[in-house]
Design a protein around this motif. Structure first.
Motif, short mmCIF file in Angstrom:
data_model
loop_
_atom_site.label_atom_id
_atom_site.label_comp_id
_atom_site.label_asym_id
_atom_site.label_seq_id
_atom_site.Cartn_x
_atom_site.Cartn_y
_atom_site.Cartn_z
N GLY A 163 14.17 -18.94 -33.57
CA GLY A 163 14.17 -19.50 -34.92
C GLY A 163 13.91 -20.99 -35.00
N VAL A 164 13.23 -21.54 -33.98
CA VAL A 164 12.89 -22.96 -34.02
C VAL A 164 11.99 -23.23 -35.23
N HIS A 165 12.27 -24.30 -35.95
CA HIS A 165 11.57 -24.58 -37.20
C HIS A 165 10.12 -24.98 -36.99
N HIS A 166 9.86 -25.76 -35.92
CA HIS A 166 8.51 -26.26 -35.67
C HIS A 166 8.18 -26.10 -34.18
N VAL A 167 7.00 -25.58 -33.90
CA VAL A 167 6.52 -25.46 -32.52
C VAL A 167 5.13 -26.07 -32.44
N VAL A 168 4.95 -27.01 -31.54
CA VAL A 168 3.64 -27.63 -31.33
C VAL A 168 3.27 -27.41 -29.87
N VAL B 59 10.01 -27.96 -31.00
CA VAL B 59 9.72 -27.74 -29.58
C VAL B 59 8.27 -28.10 -29.32
N ILE B 60 8.04 -28.95 -28.30
CA ILE B 60 6.69 -29.30 -27.87
C ILE B 60 6.41 -28.58 -26.57
N ASP B 61 5.53 -27.61 -26.62
CA ASP B 61 5.17 -26.83 -25.44
C ASP B 61 3.99 -27.52 -24.76
N ASP B 62 4.25 -28.17 -23.63
CA ASP B 62 3.24 -28.98 -22.96
C ASP B 62 2.41 -28.15 -22.00
N GLY B 63 1.68 -27.18 -22.55
CA GLY B 63 0.79 -26.37 -21.72
C GLY B 63 1.51 -25.45 -20.78
N SER B 64 2.62 -24.87 -21.20
CA SER B 64 3.40 -23.98 -20.33
C SER B 64 2.62 -22.73 -19.98
N SER B 65 2.87 -22.23 -18.76
CA SER B 65 2.24 -20.98 -18.33
C SER B 65 3.15 -19.79 -18.58
N ASP B 66 4.39 -20.04 -19.01
CA ASP B 66 5.29 -18.94 -19.34
C ASP B 66 5.33 -18.78 -20.87
N ASN B 67 6.35 -18.13 -21.37
CA ASN B 67 6.42 -17.83 -22.80
C ASN B 67 7.34 -18.80 -23.54
N THR B 68 7.25 -20.09 -23.19
CA THR B 68 8.13 -21.08 -23.82
C THR B 68 7.98 -21.09 -25.33
N LEU C 221 1.38 -24.58 -34.07
CA LEU C 221 1.73 -23.27 -34.57
C LEU C 221 2.45 -23.42 -35.89
N LYS C 222 2.39 -22.41 -36.72
CA LYS C 222 2.92 -22.49 -38.07
C LYS C 222 4.42 -22.82 -38.05
N SER C 223 4.81 -23.83 -38.83
CA SER C 223 6.20 -24.22 -38.91
C SER C 223 6.94 -23.33 -39.89
#
Length: 349
Positions: free
Chosen positions: A64-69, A47-56, A343-345
């Motif tokens: 349980g997403v493996h990778h979050v950037v 999941v690529i969180d593009d500067g979200s203002s919510d809790n994406t 964020l830690k994968s």
């Protein structure tokens, strides 16, 4: 099949999802993704969180997403897509699938989307939404999508019928050779690059759902048309600079010859004094055409330099892959760049 992907022991698919304030819709999208696909050994989610203002990002971790950037601020869909590609490559993806978080695409169709890549028939596979008769598109949008796809087909030299579909599968080799430069949307830029680099691009039909909200990519249809037009023009000119500028220069030069020929005609007829303005206008256009053609030659030299830079980037990515295989690549931390936080994968086996 392993030979296609470098002889690895496992074949890893990473499904990347660019997100902007998708905390409410992300769980449903994640739940619809496949957990196993014939021919694929491991499936991971990015999941690529593009500067979200919510809790994406938090929702992604909870599911349980493996990778979050995460981007520290909103940088746009094209930048989010490129960030995802880079992160997926570093995570060892053999195939990367890009999908939207709003549930527009049917997650189960990923199994069909990756098949041409698995069989070695395609470098990139585009999910064709059937824009000509898609029940979720209005009549105007259908016509607009078909027209846009026709323009992109012409510019890219591909046979894709749904050029702006974000549902696509990319082989590792193709992903290493692509670099998105536009700031609006990656879809058309990616296809024009792929066509220029002689990649095999195919389409497969996919199912779609009605989206729960309007697109966040653009505010209005005219804005979408103008920004897409600029993106296509820029991408095409970048990869075909000599053809564009020399063609334009020759056109200006030809137009400039017309008033010059007019002056010559009257001059030979003994009436040249009253038509000097034709000579001035024609000479100016001829000079302008020559300058534009010279610009084309210079732009082509810059494009050649870009190819060298892309080849260098490709080799660097291959070197990163080799270092990762040897266990020498350093891990990411939360401060790896001023603009991107990784964020830690969590790798699930």
């Amino acid at each position: 099949m392993r030979a296609i992907f470098g002889g690895e022991n496992t074949l890893r698919l990473i499904i990347q999802i660019p997100c902007l304030n998708e905390a409410d819709h992300l769980p449903e999208t994640l739940a619809a993704l496949p957990h196993s696909i014939p021919g694929i050994d491991e499936i991971e989610i990015l999941v690529i969180d593009d500067g979200s203002s919510d809790n994406t990002a938090g929702v992604a971790r909870q599911w349980g997403v493996h990778h979050v950037v995460s981007h520290r601020r909103n940088r746009g869909l094209a930048a989010a897509f490129q960030t995802g590609i880079d992160a997926a490559l570093k995570a060892g993806a053999d195939i990367i699938v890009n999908t939207d978080a709003d549930g527009q695409y049917e997650g189960a169709d990923i199994a069909e989307l990756v098949q041409p890549v698995l069989r070695g028939e395609a470098d990139i596979v585009i999910g064709d939404r059937g824009v000509a008769d898609n029940a979720h598109f209005g009549p105007f949008k259908r016509r607009l999508q078909r027209l846009g796809s026709a323009v992109v087909r012409r510019a890219s030299g591909t046979t894709i019928t749904d050029a702006v579909s974000g549902f696509r599968a990319i082989s590792r080799e193709a992903a290493q050779k692509l670099t998105i430069t536009t700031e609006f949307s990656y879809t058309t830029d990616m296809l024009i690059q792929a066509g220029r680099k002689r990649m095999a691009v195919k389409s497969v039909p996919v199912r779609t759902h009605r989206t729960p909200r309007p697109s966040r990519l653009f505010k209005s249809i005219p804005r979408f048309i103008s920004q897409t037009g600029v993106t296509i023009t820029r991408a095409y000119t970048t990869h075909n600079a000599l053809r564009v500028f020399v063609g334009l220069g020759l056109m200006l030069a030809f137009v400039g010859l017309l008033p010059i020929m007019r002056f010559v005609w009257f001059y030979l007829a003994g009436d040249g004094n009253g038509h000097v303005q034709s000579l001035i206008i024609g000479g100016s256009l001829l000079m302008l055409g020559t300058l534009v053609a010279v610009m084309g030659i210079l732009a082509d030299l810059i494009a050649t330099n870009r190819k060298l830079l892309e080849a260098t980037l490709y080799k660097l990515r291959k070197l990163e892959e080799q270092l990762a295989d040897e266990g020498e690549r350093p891990g990411h931390d939360e401060g790896e760049s001023a603009d991107v936080v990784s964020l830690k994968s969590r790798r699930v086996r």
